[in-house]
Write a protein that holds these residues in place. Structure first.
Motif, PDB file in Angstrom:
ATOM      1  N   ALA A 134      -7.993 -39.867 -22.237  1.00 16.47           N
ATOM      2  CA  ALA A 134      -8.036 -39.943 -21.077  1.00 16.47           C
ATOM      3  C   ALA A 134      -7.158 -41.006 -20.108  1.00 16.47           C
ATOM      4  CB  ALA A 134      -9.388 -40.918 -20.466  1.00 16.47           C
ATOM      5  N   PRO A 135      -6.602 -41.846 -20.859  1.00 18.91           N
ATOM      6  CA  PRO A 135      -5.986 -42.728 -19.516  1.00 18.91           C
ATOM      7  C   PRO A 135      -4.534 -42.092 -19.525  1.00 18.91           C
ATOM      8  CG  PRO A 135      -6.532 -44.317 -22.071  1.00 18.91           C
ATOM      9  CD  PRO A 135      -7.202 -42.569 -21.337  1.00 18.91           C
ATOM     10  N   ALA A 170     -17.371 -36.664 -19.043  1.00 17.78           N
ATOM     11  CA  ALA A 170     -17.976 -38.502 -19.661  1.00 17.78           C
ATOM     12  C   ALA A 170     -16.482 -38.813 -18.996  1.00 17.78           C
ATOM     13  CB  ALA A 170     -17.251 -38.206 -20.920  1.00 17.78           C
ATOM     14  N   PHE A 171     -15.233 -38.158 -18.012  1.00 17.65           N
ATOM     15  CA  PHE A 171     -14.508 -38.612 -18.266  1.00 17.65           C
ATOM     16  C   PHE A 171     -13.950 -38.595 -16.495  1.00 17.65           C
ATOM     17  CE2 PHE A 171     -10.584 -38.034 -15.524  1.00 17.65           C
ATOM     18  CZ  PHE A 171      -9.571 -38.426 -15.734  1.00 17.65           C
ATOM     19  N   VAL A 172     -14.975 -38.230 -15.724  1.00 19.13           N
ATOM     20  CA  VAL A 172     -15.521 -38.792 -14.912  1.00 19.13           C
ATOM     21  C   VAL A 172     -16.333 -39.637 -14.328  1.00 19.13           C
ATOM     22  CG1 VAL A 172     -16.991 -38.525 -12.322  1.00 19.13           C
ATOM     23  CG2 VAL A 172     -15.429 -36.315 -13.667  1.00 19.13           C
ATOM     24  N   SER A 175     -13.215 -43.028 -15.360  1.00 18.82           N
ATOM     25  CA  SER A 175     -12.555 -42.772 -14.467  1.00 18.82           C
ATOM     26  C   SER A 175     -12.874 -43.894 -12.932  1.00 18.82           C
ATOM     27  CB  SER A 175     -11.877 -41.368 -13.516  1.00 18.82           C
ATOM     28  OG  SER A 175     -11.674 -41.514 -12.093  1.00 18.82           O
ATOM     29  N   ALA A 176     -14.420 -43.150 -13.108  1.00 17.71           N
ATOM     30  CA  ALA A 176     -15.168 -44.590 -12.120  1.00 17.71           C
ATOM     31  C   ALA A 176     -14.913 -45.547 -12.724  1.00 17.71           C
ATOM     32  CB  ALA A 176     -16.682 -44.540 -11.938  1.00 17.71           C
ATOM     33  N   VAL A 177     -15.132 -46.224 -13.418  1.00 15.47           N
ATOM     34  CA  VAL A 177     -15.375 -47.353 -14.062  1.00 15.47           C
ATOM     35  C   VAL A 177     -13.608 -48.255 -14.028  1.00 15.47           C
ATOM     36  CG1 VAL A 177     -15.543 -48.990 -15.567  1.00 15.47           C
ATOM     37  CG2 VAL A 177     -17.130 -47.382 -15.173  1.00 15.47           C
ATOM     38  N   ASP A 178     -13.198 -47.320 -14.353  1.00 20.19           N
ATOM     39  CA  ASP A 178     -11.109 -47.932 -14.789  1.00 20.19           C
ATOM     40  C   ASP A 178     -10.967 -47.449 -13.486  1.00 20.19           C
ATOM     41  OD1 ASP A 178      -8.821 -48.078 -16.640  1.00 20.19           O
ATOM     42  OD2 ASP A 178      -8.457 -46.673 -15.513  1.00 20.19           O
ATOM     43  N   ASP A 179     -10.219 -46.963 -11.943  1.00 21.68           N
ATOM     44  CA  ASP A 179      -9.938 -46.875 -11.413  1.00 21.68           C
ATOM     45  C   ASP A 179     -11.040 -46.160  -9.595  1.00 21.68           C
ATOM     46  OD1 ASP A 179      -8.581 -46.610  -9.209  1.00 21.68           O
ATOM     47  OD2 ASP A 179      -6.815 -45.767 -10.294  1.00 21.68           O
ATOM     48  N   LEU A 182      -9.838 -45.030  -6.505  1.00 17.44           N
ATOM     49  CA  LEU A 182      -9.023 -43.620  -6.809  1.00 17.44           C
ATOM     50  C   LEU A 182      -9.522 -42.055  -6.042  1.00 17.44           C
ATOM     51  CD1 LEU A 182      -6.211 -42.109  -7.747  1.00 17.44           C
ATOM     52  CD2 LEU A 182      -7.296 -42.179  -9.651  1.00 17.44           C
ATOM     53  N   PHE A 183     -11.080 -41.887  -6.412  1.00 22.31           N
ATOM     54  CA  PHE A 183     -11.675 -41.230  -5.956  1.00 22.31           C
ATOM     55  C   PHE A 183     -12.867 -41.677  -4.793  1.00 22.31           C
ATOM     56  CE2 PHE A 183      -9.873 -38.504  -9.304  1.00 22.31           C
ATOM     57  CZ  PHE A 183      -9.020 -37.247  -9.236  1.00 22.31           C
ATOM     58  N   GLN A 184     -12.796 -40.951  -3.897  1.00 28.22           N
ATOM     59  CA  GLN A 184     -14.535 -41.311  -2.811  1.00 28.22           C
ATOM     60  C   GLN A 184     -15.570 -41.456  -3.836  1.00 28.22           C
ATOM     61  OE1 GLN A 184     -14.907 -39.327   0.615  1.00 28.22           O
ATOM     62  NE2 GLN A 184     -15.537 -41.338   1.585  1.00 28.22           N
ATOM     63  N   GLY A 185     -15.776 -39.246  -4.052  1.00 32.73           N
ATOM     64  CA  GLY A 185     -16.576 -39.401  -4.867  1.00 32.73           C
ATOM     65  C   GLY A 185     -16.615 -38.908  -6.021  1.00 32.73           C
ATOM     66  N   ARG A 186     -17.351 -38.930  -7.195  1.00 24.14           N
ATOM     67  CA  ARG A 186     -17.274 -38.384  -7.987  1.00 24.14           C
ATOM     68  C   ARG A 186     -18.886 -37.602  -8.855  1.00 24.14           C
ATOM     69  NH1 ARG A 186     -13.852 -42.936  -8.148  1.00 24.14           N
ATOM     70  NH2 ARG A 186     -12.053 -42.944 -10.051  1.00 24.14           N
TER      71      ARG A 186
END
Length: 279
Positions: A134-135, A170-172, A175-179, A182-186
């Protein structure tokens, strides 16, 4: 004579190889609901190539200044032709804004080619460091794919959406936790969170914007263990005042694990674009 003949044959073969046309790319422009672009992107971050499919909005004008929301789809091999085309009907019937839709594809389902099991694997207990991709996959999105999309197309950097199904879900969430920024919505559809759920439960990285949002969607006929994982993740973050995004926990009545991805997409996109930008 035999040597001369052999040389002539060899020269003929070499000439044929030199003149052989490149592998044709079938344009999607003959499928108007998917009309757009395609390119292959070699990733230094993950060490492999991805096939990138792009569906452009109706009326898209590359010379116009108007920027468009952009949706990034993991598992583009299967989800791009479904969700990119369906976005057109969401615009027609539901009044959702048009968007650029980007499918991130591997080019096949064979595990030797399709490395979703590595790229979407989040770090956590029982996950070897070299098995948690994932990273690296997030670095590919942030440093390679997103800049390339925003260089090529009128993509709005402030309105990016990431969608993932199952392990992609799970990746989404990771990603929300890690950065968060980066995306406004997930949108995470029927996410499969174990192993590696520990890295999805926080703490989250700092966020600089206040319009972030996450949607987690479960089908009522999905596997019971996956529903339980999603409920745990949602309840954990719902109770935390330090979460950097608004959160919607949604259910698709009668929805199964994969067949209702379009319902999850519709649910998530409605909430992301209908709610006000400020928390």
């Amino acid at each position: 004579m035999a040597r001369v003949a052999a040389c002539l044959v060899a020269l003929t073969l070499l000439a044929g190889c030199a003149a052989a046309p490149a592998e044709p790319v079938v344009p999607l422009n003959h499928l108007p609901a998917l009309a757009g672009d395609y390119f292959r992107l070699e990733s230094r971050e993950v060490g492999r190539a991805f096939h990138i499919y792009v569906r452009l909005p109706e009326g898209y004008d590359p010379s116009a200044a108007t920027p468009w929301p952009t949706v990034y789809l993991t598992d583009g091999d299967s989800l791009f032709p479904i969700l990119a085309a369906n976005h057109l009907f969401l615009t027609y019937d539901d009044g959702l804004p048009e968007a650029i839709v980007v499918g991130i594809a591997y080019g096949g389902f064979d595990p030797a080619v399709n490395r979703r099991g590595l790229d979407f694997q989040t770090p956590g207990t029982g996950v070897a460091a070299d098995a948690a991709g994932a990273p690296a996959f997030q670095a590919f999105l942030k440093r390679e794919l997103i800049p390339e999309i925003e260089r090529r197309f009128r993509s709005d950097p402030s309105r990016r959406v990431l969608f993932g199904q199952s392990r992609g879900g799970a990746f989404v969430l990771w990603s929300a936790v890690d950065d968060p920024d980066l995306f406004q919505g997930r949108i995470a559809s029927n996410p499969s969170l174990t192993p590696g759920i520990e890295s999805l439960l926080g703490p989250a990285a700092p966020a600089s914007r206040g319009d972030l949002a996450v949607v987690i969607v479960s089908g009522t006929r999905d596997r019971s263990d996956l529903q339980a994982e999603a409920a745990l993740w949602g309840a954990t973050w719902e109770a935390r005042p330090d979460r950097p995004w608004r959160l919607l926990r949604a259910r698709v009545e009668g929805g199964t694990h994969a067949a209702n991805a379009a319902d999850a997409y519709r649910t998530g996109m409605h909430w992301l674009f209908a709610r006000p930008a400020s928390p």
